[in-house]
Design a protein around this motif. Structure first.
Motif, PDB file in Angstrom:
ATOM      1  N   LEU A  48       2.433  -2.666   0.563  1.00  0.00           N
ATOM      2  CA  LEU A  48       2.650  -3.791  -0.353  1.00  0.00           C
ATOM      3  C   LEU A  48       4.059  -3.755  -0.924  1.00  0.00           C
ATOM      4  O   LEU A  48       4.732  -4.798  -1.009  1.00  0.00           O
ATOM      5  CB  LEU A  48       1.617  -3.767  -1.476  1.00  0.00           C
ATOM      6  CG  LEU A  48       1.702  -4.893  -2.499  1.00  0.00           C
ATOM      7  CD1 LEU A  48       1.446  -6.231  -1.829  1.00  0.00           C
ATOM      8  CD2 LEU A  48       0.722  -4.651  -3.619  1.00  0.00           C
ATOM      9  N   MET A  49       4.529  -2.574  -1.292  1.00  0.00           N
ATOM     10  CA  MET A  49       5.891  -2.460  -1.827  1.00  0.00           C
ATOM     11  C   MET A  49       6.934  -2.850  -0.772  1.00  0.00           C
ATOM     12  O   MET A  49       7.919  -3.529  -1.087  1.00  0.00           O
ATOM     13  CB  MET A  49       6.162  -1.030  -2.313  1.00  0.00           C
ATOM     14  CG  MET A  49       5.325  -0.618  -3.478  1.00  0.00           C
ATOM     15  SD  MET A  49       5.615  -1.705  -4.872  1.00  0.00           S
ATOM     16  CE  MET A  49       4.099  -1.495  -5.747  1.00  0.00           C
ATOM     17  N   ILE A  52       6.872  -6.664  -0.471  1.00  0.00           N
ATOM     18  CA  ILE A  52       7.561  -7.314  -1.591  1.00  0.00           C
ATOM     19  C   ILE A  52       9.064  -7.179  -1.424  1.00  0.00           C
ATOM     20  O   ILE A  52       9.821  -8.125  -1.689  1.00  0.00           O
ATOM     21  CB  ILE A  52       7.068  -6.727  -2.932  1.00  0.00           C
ATOM     22  CG1 ILE A  52       5.614  -7.155  -3.176  1.00  0.00           C
ATOM     23  CG2 ILE A  52       7.957  -7.155  -4.084  1.00  0.00           C
ATOM     24  CD1 ILE A  52       4.956  -6.476  -4.361  1.00  0.00           C
ATOM     25  N   ALA A  55      10.195  -9.773   0.967  1.00  0.00           N
ATOM     26  CA  ALA A  55      10.263 -11.100   0.350  1.00  0.00           C
ATOM     27  C   ALA A  55      11.515 -11.236  -0.513  1.00  0.00           C
ATOM     28  O   ALA A  55      12.146 -12.302  -0.533  1.00  0.00           O
ATOM     29  CB  ALA A  55       9.016 -11.346  -0.487  1.00  0.00           C
ATOM     30  N   ILE A  56      11.898 -10.177  -1.196  1.00  0.00           N
ATOM     31  CA  ILE A  56      13.119 -10.220  -2.012  1.00  0.00           C
ATOM     32  C   ILE A  56      14.350 -10.370  -1.114  1.00  0.00           C
ATOM     33  O   ILE A  56      15.259 -11.153  -1.416  1.00  0.00           O
ATOM     34  CB  ILE A  56      13.202  -8.958  -2.899  1.00  0.00           C
ATOM     35  CG1 ILE A  56      12.107  -9.008  -3.971  1.00  0.00           C
ATOM     36  CG2 ILE A  56      14.581  -8.816  -3.535  1.00  0.00           C
ATOM     37  CD1 ILE A  56      11.937  -7.724  -4.749  1.00  0.00           C
ATOM     38  N   HIS A  59      14.458 -13.893   0.155  1.00  0.00           N
ATOM     39  CA  HIS A  59      14.956 -14.801  -0.876  1.00  0.00           C
ATOM     40  C   HIS A  59      16.476 -14.754  -0.934  1.00  0.00           C
ATOM     41  O   HIS A  59      17.137 -15.805  -1.053  1.00  0.00           O
ATOM     42  CB  HIS A  59      14.357 -14.446  -2.236  1.00  0.00           C
ATOM     43  CG  HIS A  59      14.886 -15.292  -3.344  1.00  0.00           C
ATOM     44  ND1 HIS A  59      14.551 -16.615  -3.498  1.00  0.00           N
ATOM     45  CD2 HIS A  59      15.758 -15.015  -4.344  1.00  0.00           C
ATOM     46  CE1 HIS A  59      15.173 -17.119  -4.546  1.00  0.00           C
ATOM     47  NE2 HIS A  59      15.927 -16.150  -5.074  1.00  0.00           N
ATOM     48  N   TYR A  78       6.955 -17.198   0.720  1.00  0.00           N
ATOM     49  CA  TYR A  78       7.149 -15.827   0.234  1.00  0.00           C
ATOM     50  C   TYR A  78       5.879 -14.994   0.375  1.00  0.00           C
ATOM     51  O   TYR A  78       5.952 -13.799   0.657  1.00  0.00           O
ATOM     52  CB  TYR A  78       7.641 -15.834  -1.209  1.00  0.00           C
ATOM     53  CG  TYR A  78       9.043 -16.385  -1.344  1.00  0.00           C
ATOM     54  CD1 TYR A  78      10.070 -15.915  -0.528  1.00  0.00           C
ATOM     55  CD2 TYR A  78       9.342 -17.375  -2.254  1.00  0.00           C
ATOM     56  CE1 TYR A  78      11.352 -16.415  -0.633  1.00  0.00           C
ATOM     57  CE2 TYR A  78      10.622 -17.886  -2.371  1.00  0.00           C
ATOM     58  CZ  TYR A  78      11.629 -17.404  -1.561  1.00  0.00           C
ATOM     59  OH  TYR A  78      12.889 -17.897  -1.666  1.00  0.00           O
ATOM     60  N   SER A  79       4.728 -15.614   0.210  1.00  0.00           N
ATOM     61  CA  SER A  79       3.467 -14.880   0.409  1.00  0.00           C
ATOM     62  C   SER A  79       3.324 -14.421   1.852  1.00  0.00           C
ATOM     63  O   SER A  79       2.946 -13.272   2.122  1.00  0.00           O
ATOM     64  CB  SER A  79       2.272 -15.757   0.037  1.00  0.00           C
ATOM     65  OG  SER A  79       2.316 -16.103  -1.314  1.00  0.00           O
ATOM     66  N   VAL A  82       5.663 -11.543   2.525  1.00  0.00           N
ATOM     67  CA  VAL A  82       5.084 -10.276   2.061  1.00  0.00           C
ATOM     68  C   VAL A  82       4.054  -9.770   3.074  1.00  0.00           C
ATOM     69  O   VAL A  82       4.051  -8.580   3.432  1.00  0.00           O
ATOM     70  CB  VAL A  82       4.440 -10.442   0.662  1.00  0.00           C
ATOM     71  CG1 VAL A  82       3.612  -9.225   0.293  1.00  0.00           C
ATOM     72  CG2 VAL A  82       5.506 -10.675  -0.387  1.00  0.00           C
TER      73      VAL A  82
END
Length: 95
Positions: A48-49, A52, A55-56, A59, A78-79, A82
């Motif tokens: 999960l990390m 994320i 996704a960052i 972005h 973004y979901s 991830v």
């Protein structure tokens, strides 16, 4: 003679597949944990990390190329970013 070669090839294929699936099953039957500072850490949290983080990074790439106004549903994009990052990390590290 060709029938015998085909039978040997057929047998070798199933031995290979059986060995591969047996190794994969044994590996998947264990609880996926990572040792972090001597304590067990669930692998899904690490995935999960990483997701994320992906996704960052996505972005930042979207912002650098001025692609943010063109995103139809940013929360959905973004979901899925991830999910893509987490699943890719899981496949690379644990399977």
């Amino acid at each position: 003679m060709p029938f015998r070669f085909g039978l040997q090839l057929f047998s070798a294929f199933f031995i290979f597949i059986g060995t591969f699936t047996n190794r994969a099953y044994r590996r998947l039957s264990m609880s996926p944990t990572i040792t972090v500072f001597g304590s067990y850490f669930p692998a899904w949290a690490a995935c999960l990390m990483v997701g994320i983080g992906c996704a960052i990074i996505a972005h930042g790439v979207f912002k650098a190329f001025n692609f943010l106004p063109a995103l139809p549903f940013p929360a959905l994009v973004y979901s899925f970013t991830v999910l893509l990052g987490a699943n890719t990390f899981w496949l690379v590290m644990f399977l």
